[in-house]
Design an enzyme around this catalytic site. Structure first.
Site, short mmCIF file in Angstrom:
data_model
loop_
_atom_site.label_atom_id
_atom_site.label_comp_id
_atom_site.label_asym_id
_atom_site.label_seq_id
_atom_site.Cartn_x
_atom_site.Cartn_y
_atom_site.Cartn_z
N ARG A 1 0.78 -1.25 0.00
CA ARG A 1 0.00 0.00 0.00
C ARG A 1 0.80 1.30 0.00
NH1 ARG A 1 -5.18 -0.71 3.88
NH2 ARG A 1 -3.66 -0.60 5.54
N ASP A 2 2.11 1.23 0.08
CA ASP A 2 2.91 2.46 0.04
C ASP A 2 4.25 2.21 -0.63
OD1 ASP A 2 3.45 5.16 0.45
OD2 ASP A 2 4.32 4.82 2.43
N LEU A 3 4.25 1.41 -1.67
CA LEU A 3 5.48 1.05 -2.36
C LEU A 3 6.00 2.24 -3.16
CD1 LEU A 3 7.28 -1.44 -2.80
CD2 LEU A 3 5.94 -1.92 -4.84
#
Length: 144
Positions: free
Chosen positions: A19-21
């Site tokens: 979700r925050d790559l």
């Protein structure tokens, strides 16, 4: 990039969404081996069932998938979008969603407005551009 995608496949098989790559989360584990990649910062990661969708808005401007910003629900394909942004950056040295401020960047993210300026893309193979465009497809059903 191959190792990043293999890592995402590993997460996908375990139904985990990062979700925050972003590029800062791609760490080389060994300075002598530029292929030994590790993914870092699982602070926003979540388990998800194969049929479940997540709705929490999170992610980083310039990397976040459009479906996170549209409150439509998302799954592991959101990480593929972010990996597509990373590949875009790796190939061009430029952001996929340039903007003067965070709002402008997020609006381009939300609309899926990806440009392929010839100045940066003329020397990149058609296959690489095709892969990036399939990873950055706004439609999750068409996203690779």
């Amino acid at each position: 990039m191959r190792h990043l995608l293999l890592s995402l496949d590993y997460l996908n098989q375990r139904v985990i969404v990062h979700r925050d790559l972003k590029t800062e989360d791609c760490i080389l584990a060994n300075k002598d081996k530029d292929y030994n990649l590790k993914i870092a910062d699982f602070g926003l990661a979540s388990y998800i069932s194969k049929t479940e969708l997540l709705y929490l808005r999170c992610g980083s401007p310039g990397y976040v998938a459009p479906e996170l910003l549209e409150d439509k629900g998302y799954n592991t394909k959101a990480d593929i979008f972010s990996a597509g942004v990373i590949l875009y950056v790796m190939l061009t040295g430029r952001p996929a969603f340039p903007g003067a401020n965070i709002h402008e960047i997020l609006m381009k993210n939300k609309r899926g407005e990806v440009a392929y300026p010839p100045k940066y893309w003329d020397k990149i193979s058609i296959e690489a551009k095709d892969l990036v465009s399939k990873m950055l497809n706004k439609d999750t059903k068409l996203r690779i």
